[in-house]
Design an enzyme around this catalytic site. Structure first.
Site, PDB file in Angstrom:
ATOM      1  N   ASN A  11      18.204 -14.976  20.780  1.00 60.69           N
ATOM      2  CA  ASN A  11      17.077 -14.829  21.831  1.00 60.69           C
ATOM      3  C   ASN A  11      16.330 -15.244  21.256  1.00 60.69           C
ATOM      4  OD1 ASN A  11      15.055 -13.781  22.956  1.00 60.69           O
ATOM      5  ND2 ASN A  11      14.340 -11.819  22.138  1.00 60.69           N
ATOM      6  N   TRP A  12      15.296 -16.358  21.392  1.00 62.93           N
ATOM      7  CA  TRP A  12      14.944 -17.640  20.923  1.00 62.93           C
ATOM      8  C   TRP A  12      13.570 -17.020  21.326  1.00 62.93           C
ATOM      9  CZ3 TRP A  12      16.989 -22.953  23.028  1.00 62.93           C
ATOM     10  CH2 TRP A  12      18.390 -23.090  22.217  1.00 62.93           C
ATOM     11  N   LYS A  13      12.792 -15.551  22.166  1.00 60.66           N
ATOM     12  CA  LYS A  13      11.621 -16.115  21.986  1.00 60.66           C
ATOM     13  C   LYS A  13      10.880 -16.742  22.008  1.00 60.66           C
ATOM     14  CE  LYS A  13      13.116 -11.754  18.556  1.00 60.66           C
ATOM     15  NZ  LYS A  13      12.573 -10.956  17.512  1.00 60.66           N
ATOM     16  N   HIS A  97      12.911  -5.378  26.035  1.00 65.21           N
ATOM     17  CA  HIS A  97      12.822  -5.845  24.786  1.00 65.21           C
ATOM     18  C   HIS A  97      11.846  -5.449  23.976  1.00 65.21           C
ATOM     19  CE1 HIS A  97      12.790  -7.836  20.806  1.00 65.21           C
ATOM     20  NE2 HIS A  97      13.762  -8.006  20.900  1.00 65.21           N
ATOM     21  N   GLU A  99       9.345  -5.971  21.821  1.00 65.89           N
ATOM     22  CA  GLU A  99       8.352  -6.549  21.988  1.00 65.89           C
ATOM     23  C   GLU A  99       7.640  -6.487  23.396  1.00 65.89           C
ATOM     24  OE1 GLU A  99      10.228 -10.492  20.338  1.00 65.89           O
ATOM     25  OE2 GLU A  99      10.500  -9.649  18.267  1.00 65.89           O
ATOM     26  N   GLU A 169      18.074  -1.678  19.247  1.00 66.93           N
ATOM     27  CA  GLU A 169      17.473  -3.349  17.876  1.00 66.93           C
ATOM     28  C   GLU A 169      16.482  -1.896  17.814  1.00 66.93           C
ATOM     29  OE1 GLU A 169      17.845  -7.403  19.489  1.00 66.93           O
ATOM     30  OE2 GLU A 169      15.879  -6.685  20.422  1.00 66.93           O
ATOM     31  N   GLY A 175      13.341  -8.519  12.481  1.00 66.97           N
ATOM     32  CA  GLY A 175      12.025  -9.616  12.525  1.00 66.97           C
ATOM     33  C   GLY A 175      11.566  -9.567  10.573  1.00 66.97           C
ATOM     34  N   SER A 215      17.267  -8.294  12.561  1.00 67.54           N
ATOM     35  CA  SER A 215      18.099  -9.166  11.567  1.00 67.54           C
ATOM     36  C   SER A 215      19.128  -9.314  11.134  1.00 67.54           C
ATOM     37  CB  SER A 215      17.553  -8.681   9.951  1.00 67.54           C
ATOM     38  OG  SER A 215      16.176  -8.322  10.582  1.00 67.54           O
ATOM     39  N   GLY A 237      16.148 -14.582  15.371  1.00 68.30           N
ATOM     40  CA  GLY A 237      15.279 -15.628  13.622  1.00 68.30           C
ATOM     41  C   GLY A 237      16.393 -16.396  13.677  1.00 68.30           C
TER      42      GLY A 237
HETATM   43  P1  13P Z   1      15.282 -10.963  14.686  1.00 70.73           P
HETATM   44  O1  13P Z   1      17.093 -10.958  14.582  1.00 70.73           O
HETATM   45  O2  13P Z   1      15.025 -12.083  13.953  1.00 70.73           O
HETATM   46  O3  13P Z   1      15.246  -9.941  13.523  1.00 70.73           O
HETATM   47  O4  13P Z   1      14.585 -10.451  15.817  1.00 70.73           O
HETATM   48  C1  13P Z   1      16.435  -8.988  16.698  1.00 70.73           C
HETATM   49  C2  13P Z   1      16.319  -9.359  18.225  1.00 70.73           C
HETATM   50  O5  13P Z   1      14.133  -9.004  18.215  1.00 70.73           O
HETATM   51  C3  13P Z   1      16.701  -9.967  18.579  1.00 70.73           C
HETATM   52  O6  13P Z   1      16.496 -10.033  20.612  1.00 70.73           O
END
Ligand code: 13P
Length: 253
Positions: A11-13, A97, A99, A169, A175, A215, A237
């Site tokens: 997931n490149w966000k 997600h 977020e 998640e 993160g 993570s 990330g």
């Molecule tokens: P990280 O791997 O940066 O913790 O993010 C996880 C995530 O939200 C994937 O959708």
């Protein structure tokens, strides 16, 4: 033993411009040219989907969007329809997600509508669930996840859900560098599968892939994947760098 095929998803966000996304995807395709035994997908920002689709075509890397809107078309400024994603080359779409739940008012009800729209357009939804740190500390992890899963999947039949992917998640692990231990992940994945079993039956529960996200890095992926109910990872990330992400994909080596 199960026959669930592992899925490693990136997931490149809100990272990478179009040229950056094309460059990263191109490097990834090269690094994964010998990969056959695992499903891989990346979710670039909307703006880069069509170009990245050209780069990954014919490779083992599939394309995903990070969200969709459920309406087919109309006066919904700023939204993206399922058919637009399909026409840009998407096979998957991430839905709900944390977020989006945290910053953009996503609810279990809107998650449900988005999943329905994904299925109606032959997109594979990757439905995200997870508890916050406070919810875990107050021992509400299972009740929170039970509600997210049941409400998000309300009114679907087991037949509808055959292609569903779930991503667990824990919000406190995203993160932050704080990964859930493989035992913590397994405990929750097993619980999620039991909720699926009660609602949709054993056959479906056994066939649905449940990814872990939060993570995930090259140094913890093998341990997580060794757990019987962990079928893959949703990586944030560590998916932005092709070398690092390819090490996660090649976790068996
Ligand atoms: P990280 O791997 O940066 O913790 O993010 C996880 C995530 O939200 C994937 O959708």
């Amino acid at each position: 033993m199960t026959n669930r095929r592992p899925l490693i998803a990136g997931n490149w966000k809100m990272f990478k411009t179009c040229p950056e996304a094309v460059e990263t995807a191109g490097q990834l395709v090269k690094l994964l040219s010998m990969t056959t035994d695992i499903d891989v997908m990346i979710a670039p920002p909307f703006t880069a989907l069509a170009q990245v689709s050209d780069v990954v075509r014919g490779s083992c890397v599939s394309l995903s969007a990070q969200n969709l809107f459920w309406e087919a078309q109309g006066a919904f400024t700023g939204e993206i329809s399922p058919a637009m994603l399909v026409s840009a080359g998407c096979k998957y779409v991430i839905i709900g997600h944390s977020e989006r739940r945290q910053y953009f008012n996503e609810t279990d009800e809107t998650v449900n509508r988005r999943i329905k729209a994904a299925f109606d357009n032959d997109l594979i939804p990757v439905m995200c669930v997870g508890e916050s740190e406070k919810e875990r500390e107050s021992k509400n992890t299972f009740s929170v996840l039970d509600k997210q899963l049941k409400m998000g999947l309300e009114d679907f039949s087991s037949d509808d859900l055959k292609r569903l992917v779930i991503a667990y998640e824990p919000v406190w692990a995203i993160g932050t560098g704080k990964t859930a231990t493989s035992e913590q992940a397994q405990e929750v994945h097993k619980f999620l599968r039991s909720v699926l079993e009660k609602s949709f039956g054993n056959i479906l529960a056994k066939s649905i892939r449940i990814l872990y996200g939060g993570s995930v890095k090259p140094n913890n992926i093998a341990e997580l994947m060794a757990m019987p109910d962990v079928d893959g990872a949703l990586v944030g990330g560590a998916s932005l760098d092709p070398e690092t992400f390819s090490k996660i994909v090649h976790f068996r080596e």
